[in-house]
Design an enzyme around this catalytic site. Sequence first.
Site, PDB file in Angstrom:
ATOM      1  N   TYR A 141     -39.732  32.490  36.131  1.00 29.85           N
ATOM      2  CA  TYR A 141     -39.419  31.917  37.443  1.00 29.85           C
ATOM      3  C   TYR A 141     -37.927  31.576  37.513  1.00 29.85           C
ATOM      4  CZ  TYR A 141     -39.964  28.656  41.365  1.00 29.85           C
ATOM      5  OH  TYR A 141     -39.871  28.012  42.576  1.00 29.85           O
ATOM      6  N   SER A 201     -34.938  25.860  42.031  1.00 31.50           N
ATOM      7  CA  SER A 201     -35.727  24.868  41.301  1.00 31.50           C
ATOM      8  C   SER A 201     -34.869  24.321  40.166  1.00 31.50           C
ATOM      9  CB  SER A 201     -36.954  25.569  40.732  1.00 31.50           C
ATOM     10  OG  SER A 201     -37.361  24.974  39.540  1.00 31.50           O
ATOM     11  N   CYS A 226     -35.625  24.187  37.210  1.00 30.37           N
ATOM     12  CA  CYS A 226     -35.821  24.912  35.940  1.00 30.37           C
ATOM     13  C   CYS A 226     -34.794  26.018  35.732  1.00 30.37           C
ATOM     14  CB  CYS A 226     -37.238  25.462  35.828  1.00 30.37           C
ATOM     15  SG  CYS A 226     -37.560  26.774  36.994  1.00 30.37           S
ATOM     16  N   HIS A 236     -48.996  22.090  39.216  1.00 27.86           N
ATOM     17  CA  HIS A 236     -48.070  21.194  38.523  1.00 27.86           C
ATOM     18  C   HIS A 236     -48.804  19.901  38.159  1.00 27.86           C
ATOM     19  CE1 HIS A 236     -44.948  23.844  40.352  1.00 27.86           C
ATOM     20  NE2 HIS A 236     -44.440  23.687  39.153  1.00 27.86           N
TER      21      HIS A 236
HETATM   22  P1  GDP Z   1     -42.816  21.669  34.325  1.00 25.58           P
HETATM   23  O1  GDP Z   1     -42.068  20.519  34.928  1.00 25.58           O
HETATM   24  O2  GDP Z   1     -42.219  22.999  34.622  1.00 25.58           O
HETATM   25  O3  GDP Z   1     -43.017  21.469  32.839  1.00 25.58           O
HETATM   26  O4  GDP Z   1     -44.253  21.759  35.023  1.00 25.58           O
HETATM   27  P2  GDP Z   1     -45.617  20.917  35.088  1.00 25.58           P
HETATM   28  O5  GDP Z   1     -45.590  20.045  36.289  1.00 25.58           O
HETATM   29  O6  GDP Z   1     -46.718  21.912  35.002  1.00 25.58           O
HETATM   30  O7  GDP Z   1     -45.681  20.023  33.778  1.00 25.58           O
HETATM   31  C1  GDP Z   1     -44.904  18.869  33.621  1.00 25.58           C
HETATM   32  C2  GDP Z   1     -45.354  18.101  32.388  1.00 25.58           C
HETATM   33  O8  GDP Z   1     -46.603  17.486  32.644  1.00 25.58           O
HETATM   34  C3  GDP Z   1     -45.545  18.962  31.122  1.00 25.58           C
HETATM   35  O9  GDP Z   1     -45.077  18.181  30.016  1.00 25.58           O
HETATM   36  C4  GDP Z   1     -47.051  19.109  31.055  1.00 25.58           C
HETATM   37  O10 GDP Z   1     -47.536  19.353  29.748  1.00 25.58           O
HETATM   38  C5  GDP Z   1     -47.489  17.740  31.545  1.00 25.58           C
HETATM   39  N1  GDP Z   1     -48.888  17.659  32.008  1.00 25.58           N
HETATM   40  C6  GDP Z   1     -49.773  16.685  31.648  1.00 25.58           C
HETATM   41  N2  GDP Z   1     -50.983  16.924  32.169  1.00 25.58           N
HETATM   42  C7  GDP Z   1     -50.859  18.055  32.919  1.00 25.58           C
HETATM   43  C8  GDP Z   1     -51.781  18.796  33.714  1.00 25.58           C
HETATM   44  O11 GDP Z   1     -52.963  18.482  33.829  1.00 25.58           O
HETATM   45  N3  GDP Z   1     -51.287  19.895  34.359  1.00 25.58           N
HETATM   46  C9  GDP Z   1     -49.968  20.268  34.251  1.00 25.58           C
HETATM   47  N4  GDP Z   1     -49.530  21.350  34.928  1.00 25.58           N
HETATM   48  N5  GDP Z   1     -49.083  19.598  33.471  1.00 25.58           N
HETATM   49  C10 GDP Z   1     -49.522  18.518  32.827  1.00 25.58           C
END
Ligand code: GDP
Length: 315
Positions: free
Chosen positions: A139, A110, A112, A182
């Site tokens: 992770y 990934s 990350c 996500h």
């Molecule tokens: P990341 O790429 O590992 O940070 O995983 P995520 O896909 O969970 O989050 C990506 C970004 O989207 C982060 O800045 C979150 O705060 C934002 N985000 C906005 N709304 C949401 C939501 O409803 N769910 C999640 N998971 N992330 C959100």
Amino acid sequence: MSFDLSGRRIWVAGDRGMVGSALVRRLAQDGHDVLAAPRGTLDLTRQAEVEAWVAANRPDVVVIAAARVGGIAANAARPVDFLHDNLLIEANIMAAAAATGVAKLLFLGSSCIYPRLAAQPMAEEALLTGPLEPTNQWYAIAKIAGIKLAEAYRQQHGLDFISAMPTNLYGPGDNYDLESSHVIPALIRKAVAARDAGDAAMTVWGSGTPLREFMHVDDLADALVFLLEHYSAAEHINVGTGQEVTIADVARLIGEVVGFAGDLVFDTSRPDGTPRKLMDSSRLLGLGWRPRIGLREGLADAYRAFQAHDGVRLG
Ligand code: GDP
């Protein structure tokens, strides 16, 4: 250099997940047969079970698409699951594959894995050059160990183990549970609910300013087949689109696709995570592979799958 997949026994570990199921669909397009353990019969965290299954089924090609995955909140809530389970899954499958002498193994990581403040776009060389993003370090550490383990098998035993690092993925078969998913599946679900309820606004976590690169899982599956056929090297390889978008913009685009015209409310009590995560995929592009699915088209497909309950998990 190319590796011929025809006539090979291919095992996609994690074939019921978003990535694994997309890869099975893509392999079927080329007429390949894919091995699968019947549901509930193989616990990948149990070494003896994995060894027995691999010894009995003798795959020639193994893809590790199995993992405990989740969004920013799930990582914070279940650090042991993300670190421990992923370490076991990758170690067990690689050991069993090595013991039976597979011709090729592809491990999936990934984006990350790269340091929180890595220079953007993030090239493969950025690995282990700085501290990780704390929200998904569990992770990330497991996936970094997996990359190194694949590299170690190549070095010590001369096995053709390769690793691919996909960017943020979405598409059919995604997890739509609002706390563990996500961002894209969460916002599709929230936009549909807000539209249907006639709400004036929907809530987006964080500030909306973080930048992310998103890839439809069918593009990833195509890239993975390409890598199985054309890539053989110790170093992991990035799989991205090169296109990035702010979270606010992806939320607006999802609103358009779903037909929700209300406002966005940003809940800054929720974390932003890493500020920017764009991969440098020039190595893959240099080999001749190209993504095909643009973000709007891909979101429309994800929305279609959500409406059709196509592999949708609501948690
Ligand atoms: P990341 O790429 O590992 O940070 O995983 P995520 O896909 O969970 O989050 C990506 C970004 O989207 C982060 O800045 C979150 O705060 C934002 N985000 C906005 N709304 C949401 C939501 O409803 N769910 C999640 N998971 N992330 C959100």
